[in-house]
Design a protein around this motif. Structure first.
Motif, PDB file in Angstrom:
ATOM      1  N   ASP A 140     -11.490   9.693  -6.036  1.00 16.87           N
ATOM      2  CA  ASP A 140     -11.572  10.948  -5.948  1.00 16.87           C
ATOM      3  C   ASP A 140     -12.057  11.966  -7.034  1.00 16.87           C
ATOM      4  N   ARG A 141     -13.113  12.460  -6.929  1.00 15.17           N
ATOM      5  CA  ARG A 141     -14.252  12.888  -7.822  1.00 15.17           C
ATOM      6  C   ARG A 141     -15.381  13.275  -7.092  1.00 15.17           C
ATOM      7  N   ILE A 142     -15.757  12.885  -5.983  1.00 16.33           N
ATOM      8  CA  ILE A 142     -17.125  12.893  -5.386  1.00 16.33           C
ATOM      9  C   ILE A 142     -15.921  13.098  -3.605  1.00 16.33           C
TER      10      ILE A 142
ATOM     11  N   GLY B 202     -16.730  16.149   0.331  1.00 14.39           N
ATOM     12  CA  GLY B 202     -15.689  17.254  -0.277  1.00 14.39           C
ATOM     13  C   GLY B 202     -14.590  15.735  -1.391  1.00 14.39           C
ATOM     14  N   ALA B 203     -14.305  16.678  -1.992  1.00 15.24           N
ATOM     15  CA  ALA B 203     -13.221  15.688  -2.988  1.00 15.24           C
ATOM     16  C   ALA B 203     -12.044  15.362  -1.859  1.00 15.24           C
ATOM     17  N   ALA B 204     -11.217  15.053  -2.719  1.00 11.49           N
ATOM     18  CA  ALA B 204      -9.756  14.484  -1.528  1.00 11.49           C
ATOM     19  C   ALA B 204      -9.252  15.387  -2.239  1.00 11.49           C
ATOM     20  N   ARG B 205      -8.407  15.733  -0.950  1.00 14.79           N
ATOM     21  CA  ARG B 205      -8.067  17.355  -0.899  1.00 14.79           C
ATOM     22  C   ARG B 205      -6.643  16.924  -1.911  1.00 14.79           C
ATOM     23  N   ARG B 206      -6.129  17.766  -2.691  1.00 12.10           N
ATOM     24  CA  ARG B 206      -4.976  17.981  -2.886  1.00 12.10           C
ATOM     25  C   ARG B 206      -4.002  18.570  -3.180  1.00 12.10           C
ATOM     26  N   PHE B 207      -3.808  18.806  -1.630  1.00 12.39           N
ATOM     27  CA  PHE B 207      -2.080  18.932  -1.634  1.00 12.39           C
ATOM     28  C   PHE B 207      -1.989  18.182   0.129  1.00 12.39           C
ATOM     29  N   VAL B 208      -0.520  17.866  -0.259  1.00 12.35           N
ATOM     30  CA  VAL B 208      -0.124  17.579   1.610  1.00 12.35           C
ATOM     31  C   VAL B 208       0.984  18.666   1.840  1.00 12.35           C
ATOM     32  N   VAL B 209       1.176  18.414   3.458  1.00 11.81           N
ATOM     33  CA  VAL B 209       1.485  19.466   4.483  1.00 11.81           C
ATOM     34  C   VAL B 209       3.091  18.942   4.489  1.00 11.81           C
ATOM     35  N   TRP B 210       3.997  18.628   4.462  1.00 15.12           N
ATOM     36  CA  TRP B 210       5.135  18.178   4.555  1.00 15.12           C
ATOM     37  C   TRP B 210       5.865  18.407   6.742  1.00 15.12           C
ATOM     38  N   PRO B 211       6.229  17.935   6.639  1.00 13.61           N
ATOM     39  CA  PRO B 211       7.025  18.010   8.573  1.00 13.61           C
ATOM     40  C   PRO B 211       7.110  19.876   8.276  1.00 13.61           C
ATOM     41  N   ARG B 212       8.057  19.699   7.630  1.00  9.03           N
ATOM     42  CA  ARG B 212       8.805  21.106   7.540  1.00  9.03           C
ATOM     43  C   ARG B 212       7.981  22.397   6.976  1.00  9.03           C
TER      44      ARG B 212
ATOM     45  N   LEU C 254       0.434  -1.477  -0.132  1.00  7.29           N
ATOM     46  CA  LEU C 254       0.041   0.278   0.185  1.00  7.29           C
ATOM     47  C   LEU C 254       0.986   1.205  -0.549  1.00  7.29           C
ATOM     48  N   THR C 255       1.533   1.318   1.150  1.00 16.07           N
ATOM     49  CA  THR C 255       3.163   2.523   0.886  1.00 16.07           C
ATOM     50  C   THR C 255       3.178   2.281  -0.092  1.00 16.07           C
ATOM     51  N   VAL C 256       3.900   1.806  -0.930  1.00 16.87           N
ATOM     52  CA  VAL C 256       4.087   2.178  -2.773  1.00 16.87           C
ATOM     53  C   VAL C 256       3.496   2.546  -3.468  1.00 16.87           C
ATOM     54  N   VAL C 257       2.306   1.531  -3.441  1.00 15.52           N
ATOM     55  CA  VAL C 257       1.476   2.395  -4.391  1.00 15.52           C
ATOM     56  C   VAL C 257       1.183   3.756  -4.210  1.00 15.52           C
ATOM     57  N   THR C 258       0.817   4.043  -3.264  1.00 13.23           N
ATOM     58  CA  THR C 258       0.500   5.300  -2.369  1.00 13.23           C
ATOM     59  C   THR C 258       1.580   6.078  -2.972  1.00 13.23           C
ATOM     60  N   GLY C 259       3.027   5.796  -2.896  1.00 15.31           N
ATOM     61  CA  GLY C 259       3.775   6.767  -3.001  1.00 15.31           C
ATOM     62  C   GLY C 259       4.310   7.224  -4.302  1.00 15.31           C
ATOM     63  N   ALA C 260       3.424   6.697  -5.364  1.00 15.86           N
ATOM     64  CA  ALA C 260       3.703   6.257  -6.721  1.00 15.86           C
ATOM     65  C   ALA C 260       2.737   7.705  -7.298  1.00 15.86           C
ATOM     66  N   PHE C 261       1.434   7.760  -6.333  1.00 14.88           N
ATOM     67  CA  PHE C 261       0.385   9.017  -7.228  1.00 14.88           C
ATOM     68  C   PHE C 261       0.506   9.947  -5.893  1.00 14.88           C
ATOM     69  N   PRO C 262      -0.235  11.311  -6.821  1.00 11.99           N
ATOM     70  CA  PRO C 262      -0.619  12.629  -6.503  1.00 11.99           C
ATOM     71  C   PRO C 262      -1.551  12.301  -5.233  1.00 11.99           C
ATOM     72  N   PRO C 263      -1.636  13.152  -4.930  1.00 19.01           N
ATOM     73  CA  PRO C 263      -3.310  12.537  -4.011  1.00 19.01           C
ATOM     74  C   PRO C 263      -4.798  12.532  -4.027  1.00 19.01           C
ATOM     75  N   GLU C 264      -4.337  13.641  -5.609  1.00 16.75           N
ATOM     76  CA  GLU C 264      -5.623  13.316  -6.114  1.00 16.75           C
ATOM     77  C   GLU C 264      -6.222  12.531  -6.305  1.00 16.75           C
ATOM     78  N   ARG C 265      -4.899  11.451  -6.659  1.00 15.69           N
ATOM     79  CA  ARG C 265      -4.570  10.195  -7.693  1.00 15.69           C
ATOM     80  C   ARG C 265      -4.878   9.235  -6.654  1.00 15.69           C
ATOM     81  N   ARG C 266      -4.994   9.046  -5.786  1.00 13.32           N
ATOM     82  CA  ARG C 266      -4.660   7.718  -4.833  1.00 13.32           C
ATOM     83  C   ARG C 266      -5.859   6.840  -3.700  1.00 13.32           C
ATOM     84  N   ALA C 267      -6.879   7.293  -4.878  1.00 12.70           N
ATOM     85  CA  ALA C 267      -8.485   6.444  -4.218  1.00 12.70           C
ATOM     86  C   ALA C 267      -8.113   5.605  -5.449  1.00 12.70           C
ATOM     87  N   ALA C 268      -7.677   5.927  -6.543  1.00 13.41           N
ATOM     88  CA  ALA C 268      -7.860   4.890  -7.987  1.00 13.41           C
ATOM     89  C   ALA C 268      -6.795   4.185  -7.582  1.00 13.41           C
TER      90      ALA C 268
END
Length: 391
Positions: A244-246, A376-386, A42-56
């Motif tokens: 990802d859409r709704i 709402g739809a999945a968020r499109r930004f992530v915040v890194w620790p810094r 799951l980690t490998v697949v999640t890291g390969a896609f941006p947040p707005e496409r992760r559910a797909a």
């Protein structure tokens, strides 16, 4: 790679086991290997896609998993019927050996920010789970007020509280409690726990019902599960793309609602003389609901944390699902043994209906929990620790 090799060793040991104790020990080794594989996939697949496409993407992963889920009972039943039960385990060995070089060549290496393992947290939550599950499974046999059950349940609950206290102060916690400040993570984790509890309890009893009460052999039972298991292959990718859409909330809540209705339907019609055709519609309904819920709950969890912590979120998701599954089976078994049993097909059918009532109730609780997800739809930004925003 290590997980697959450990799983292969555990499978070979299971095939070679000469007693129930040896078989259980080998299954523990398999469990260790599987616990390394599942969250990291799951980690490998999640890291390969941006947040707005992760559910797909996670839906596609679960769709492929669905192919294995659908084939597993059929293939296992065929092997058990035509060969011997040991070959159910031997077949895993060449698959793992073939997969290892494929992973080494295809999958890129990645690392998380932590370099330390939370051994204390792992021991606490494992012991807590053993205590609670032991008490639930043994309660009917030894008496709910017996010292064994009281100590088991109280001790398991106390250890769970100790786990929470430790995670609050640990420098590198296995489950950072700050994750639960996110509504998406909290509701997703709660829904995933209850969805798994309902699913595992149903899986545990459904194949047995087809064999004990309906008189099917292992291959026949596996084939008759296909209307339920086969839905994952088709529904999971569609549900992930729709989320990802709704948004996660509506898809996850809808899936859990369908699962609840399907399982409750099976619980109501369960009887020794039940025709299999009567089971097809509720099996499909429950399967579609489960297939929609599993990838979207995962997506809600891993999309609620910074990319650098996706590994921990995926591991937490897997841990919560396995704990939910253990809890669901234990709760269903407790009611099954109090209402029915293995004494006759009729007694099993009575217990089966009661057990699936528990499963449906857990799914309803999951539906209610999923309503706490943000709209709402999945968020499109992530915040890194810094504090750096990544599109």
């Amino acid at each position: 790679v290590a997980g697959m090799l450990i799983f292969a060793v555990g499978s070979a040991a299971a095939a070679l086991s000469g007693s129930v104790g040896q078989l259980i020990a080998a299954r523990v080794v398999q469990g260790v290997g599987g616990a390394l594989i599942l969250p990291l996939s799951l980690t490998v697949v999640t890291g390969a896609f941006p947040p707005e496409r992760r559910a797909a993407a996670i839906g596609a992963l679960e769709g492929i998993t669905g192919l294995a889920v659908a084939a597993g009972p059929v293939l296992g039943g065929l092997i058990a019927e035509q060969l011997t039960w040991e070959w159910v385990f031997w077949i895993n060995v060449p698959i793992a050996i073939l997969a290892v070089p494929l992973v080494l060549v295809v999958v890129e290496e990645s690392h998380g920010p932590d370099r330390a393992l939370d051994g204390v947290g792992c021991v606490l939550i494992t012991a807590a789970a053993v205590g609670v599950v032991w008490g639930l499974v043994r309660g009917n046999e030894t008496g709910w007020t017996s010292p064994e059950i009281v100590l088991s349940l109280v001790g398991g609950t106390a250890l769970a509280a100790g786990f929470v206290a430790w995670e609050r102060r640990a420098a590198r916690p296995m489950l950072p409690l700050r994750f639960f400040r996110s509504r998406s993570f909290s509701a997703g984790a709660g829904a995933a726990f209850l969805l798994a509890a309902s699913l595992y309890a149903t899986v545990f009893f459904l194949a047995q019902f087809m064999q004990v009460s309906l008189g099917e052999d292992s291959l026949g039972a596996g084939l008759r599960l296909l209307p339920w298991t086969g839905t994952l292959l088709i529904t999971a990718p569609l549900a992930g793309a729709l989320a990802d859409r709704i948004g996660h909330r509506r898809v996850l809540a809808g899936g859990l609602l369908l699962q609840s209705v399907g399982i409750a339907w099976l619980a109501i019609v369960a009887d020794v003389g039940l025709s299999y055709t009567t089971m097809i519609a509720p099996l499909v309904l429950a399967g579609v609901g489960t297939a929609a819920g599993v990838p979207v709950a995962q997506a809600a969890i891993v999309s609620s944390v910074a990319d650098a912590e996706v590994g921990k979120a995926a591991g937490s998701n897997n841990m919560l699902q396995e704990l939910g599954g253990a809890f669901g089976i234990a709760a269903a078994v407790a009611l099954f043994t109090s209402v029915g049993g293995y004494g006759s097909p009729g007694a099993f059918a009575d217990g089966f209906g009661a057990a699936l009532g528990v499963s449906a109730g857990l799914s309803v609780l999951g539906f209610v929990t999923s309503l706490a997800l943000p709209r709402g739809a999945a968020r499109r930004f992530v915040v890194w620790p810094r504090g750096r925003n990544l599109r």
